[in-house]
Design an enzyme around this catalytic site. Sequence first.
Site, mmCIF file in Angstrom:
data_model
loop_
_atom_site.group_PDB
_atom_site.id
_atom_site.type_symbol
_atom_site.label_atom_id
_atom_site.label_comp_id
_atom_site.label_asym_id
_atom_site.label_seq_id
_atom_site.Cartn_x
_atom_site.Cartn_y
_atom_site.Cartn_z
ATOM 1 N N GLY A 14 -12.088 0.621 -1.938
ATOM 2 C CA GLY A 14 -12.510 0.292 -0.575
ATOM 3 C C GLY A 14 -13.600 -0.763 -0.478
ATOM 4 C CG ASN A 16 -11.169 -6.400 0.130
ATOM 5 O OD1 ASN A 16 -11.465 -7.550 0.475
ATOM 6 N ND2 ASN A 16 -10.678 -6.119 -1.065
ATOM 7 C CG MET A 88 -2.524 1.014 -4.130
ATOM 8 S SD MET A 88 -2.373 -0.724 -4.519
ATOM 9 C CE MET A 88 -1.492 -0.606 -6.048
ATOM 10 C CE LYS A 89 4.384 5.921 -0.015
ATOM 11 N NZ LYS A 89 5.161 6.005 -1.207
ATOM 12 C CB ILE A 90 6.581 0.195 0.538
ATOM 13 C CG1 ILE A 90 6.547 -0.253 -0.920
ATOM 14 C CG2 ILE A 90 7.529 -0.655 1.385
ATOM 15 C CD1 ILE A 90 6.453 -1.733 -1.150
ATOM 16 C CG ASN A 105 -1.582 -7.114 2.000
ATOM 17 O OD1 ASN A 105 -2.374 -6.196 1.754
ATOM 18 N ND2 ASN A 105 -0.810 -7.647 1.063
ATOM 19 C CG HIS A 107 -1.256 -10.306 -3.228
ATOM 20 N ND1 HIS A 107 -0.793 -9.059 -3.617
ATOM 21 C CD2 HIS A 107 -0.905 -11.162 -4.219
ATOM 22 C CE1 HIS A 107 -0.178 -9.173 -4.780
ATOM 23 N NE2 HIS A 107 -0.232 -10.439 -5.186
HETATM 24 C C1 GRF Z 1 -7.980 -5.887 -3.614
HETATM 25 O O1 GRF Z 1 -8.300 -6.658 -4.713
HETATM 26 C C2 GRF Z 1 -6.764 -6.413 -2.896
HETATM 27 O O2 GRF Z 1 -6.465 -7.725 -3.176
HETATM 28 C C3 GRF Z 1 -5.650 -5.566 -3.414
HETATM 29 O O3 GRF Z 1 -6.211 -4.336 -3.703
HETATM 30 C C4 GRF Z 1 -7.589 -4.485 -4.020
HETATM 31 C C5 GRF Z 1 -8.338 -3.433 -3.282
HETATM 32 O O4 GRF Z 1 -9.679 -3.352 -3.680
HETATM 33 N N1 GRF Z 1 -4.583 -5.556 -2.454
HETATM 34 P P1 GRF Z 1 -10.720 -2.511 -2.827
HETATM 35 O O5 GRF Z 1 -10.145 -1.115 -2.678
HETATM 36 O O6 GRF Z 1 -10.884 -3.199 -1.488
HETATM 37 O O7 GRF Z 1 -11.982 -2.516 -3.622
#
Ligand code: GRF
Length: 193
Positions: A14, A16, A88-90, A105, A107
Amino acid sequence: MVKKKTCVFISGKGSNLRSLIKFSRDYSFPISVNLIVTNNRNAKGLNYAKINSIPYLIIDVKKRNYELKILDALKKNKISLICLAGYMKIISKRFISEFRKKIINIHPSLLPKFKGLNTYERILKKKEKRSGCTVHYIDEKLDNGKIILQKFFFIQDGYGINELKKKTQSLEYKSFSEALIRIYRYTNFWKKN
Ligand code: GRF
């Protein structure tokens, strides 16, 4: 400014999410974080919901109608934008069609390169010279929707997964917030929704 009520989806650390919450405290930042959704009850990122008193929803993806539960919570909390931050889920086509052009999103690669999982490993294996991150709208295909913003850096000799991840993630925090500002300034999303 009327901030857009935003829900952040997470599955892990988390960081981000933490960054988005921090930015959202600025009165001129266009979103507020009003709901957090996770498929992982042990996600460390849930602590940011708790310490910031933000409502959160833990979903059980083994239950058939779990997405309906999410949609219900989004409605109840009057959410108009979803940020996927390490979720991490579609997401199903049906869900996407309910929130078309309202799910973004982040990435950890320069899309369209290195879609999918184990991104850092694959980037290093391919001996890429540059890497970075991408903020994009989501569509029905994995890591595929319209790109809002990308930032890059040069990969230094001797970078391993940890260095690459650290560098990428610090760029992600800036990119996510800049992408939201860009949507606010240069699209009519804020007028329409
Ligand atoms: C990030 O690096 C993002 O690019 C990817 O998953 C990671 C999540 O990191 N999709 P966090 O949980 O925000 O630390």
